[in-house]
Write a protein that holds these residues in place. Structure first.
Motif: not given
Length: 309
Positions: A154-163
């Motif tokens: 569920x963290x794909x959006x968060x990680x891709x957006x952040x990095x």
């Protein structure tokens, strides 16, 4: 199931370059280009831009994004997720006969070139960036590689957006100015959100297939309809955020030009409503990526206009 045999034939010469170009997944490369442009446009407000550093950062970011896409190609094949019937622009292995090892070696080679560019950037700015850059490259690999790919959680959006959204902007700003300002952080937040939206749109399209393979993406956890509403909310928040910064006199009113990208956001949201067949959602996915690209370009243009006016 993963195919038991694999052709070693390479693409015919007449379309060879197209296959290799598609392997980079060119529509995603803007997610690397736009943040570099935006971070540099922000830096231009306070210092003279060093174009050598700008181009080094730009090329390194594009190569890392392309390599990340190749890791995705490789591991989707290894896990049996890619077939000749798969929807999307992946499939260089199953449809075009490129050897998996070739793709992995190419991805690692792109990482190698990025490392050399990173050394130049660090020599011209700060060696602390070496740690940040290496960590970003590790995340790029772990996004689809390793025992528990980030893209399957569920963290794909968060990680891709952040990095891919925020961090690239801040590094691009830092190598020009030697610092990270509050304004640069605040302006990077919409990019953070919109890059995450690209990932969410991909997961909405692939929801049924991902569920079958046991993935636990955000779209699966909250359901298709809620995911579409979340996507719409991400677009809305991005635009509202810019206008809040304008009203607080943190950025120039010229950045309100981002509203010109709103039709793409609307098209993207509407394109998912009532759809369940992956291929019918491809235009909505494309519109989501285009929203991020146009939004970022317009922000940069607003900064340029504000600087020269």
């Amino acid at each position: 199931m993963q195919p038991q045999t694999h052709t070693s034939l390479q693409p015919s010469n007449s379309r060879n370059w197209r296959v290799w170009w598609q392997l980079t997944r060119p529509h995603t490369l803007t997610a690397a280009f736009v943040p570099v442009l935006l971070g540099t446009a922000l830096a231009m407000q306070v210092t003279t831009v060093h174009f050598g550093l700008f181009f080094a950062m730009l090329i390194a970011s594009l190569l890392i994004q392309a390599a990340t896409n190749m890791f995705n190609e490789y591991y989707d094949y290894k896990r049996g997720l890619d077939t000749e019937e798969s929807v999307g622009i992946g499939g260089a292995i199953v449809r075009d006969g490129i050897k998996p090892k070739t793709i992995m070696n190419l991805a690692l080679s792109l990482y190698g070139i990025s490392l050399l560019l990173g050394i130049y950037i660090c020599m011209s700015s700060s060696w602390w960036l070496a740690l940040v850059g290496l960590f970003c490259m590790l995340i790029g690999y772990l996004y689809t590689g390793g025992p528990m790919p980030i893209a399957h959680t569920p963290f794909g959006e968060l990680v891709s957006g952040f990095f891919m959204g925020m961090i690239i902007i801040l590094i691009s700003y830092f190598i020009q100015t030697g610092t990270v300002s509050t304004t640069s952080i605040l302006v990077s937040i919409p990019s953070f959100i919109l890059v995450g939206a690209i990932m969410l749109s991909n997961n909405i399209r692939d929801l049924d297939g991902d569920k079958e393979f046991g993935r636990k993406t955000l779209a699966i956890l909250i359901g298709r309809q809620s995911a579409i509403r979340l996507l719409a909310s991400m677009f809305i928040v991005s635009y509202i955020w810019v206008f809040i910064l304008i009203f607080m006199n943190i950025i120039s009113p010229w950045l309100a030009i981002v509203v010109l990208s709103a039709p793409k956001a609307i098209k993207a949201t509407k394109g998912f409503i009532g759809k369940t067949i992956p291929i019918t959602m491809m235009p909505a996915m494309k519109a989501t990526a285009q929203t991020n690209t146009i939004f970022g370009f317009l922000l940069s243009i607003g900064l340029f206009i504000g600087y020269f006016m």
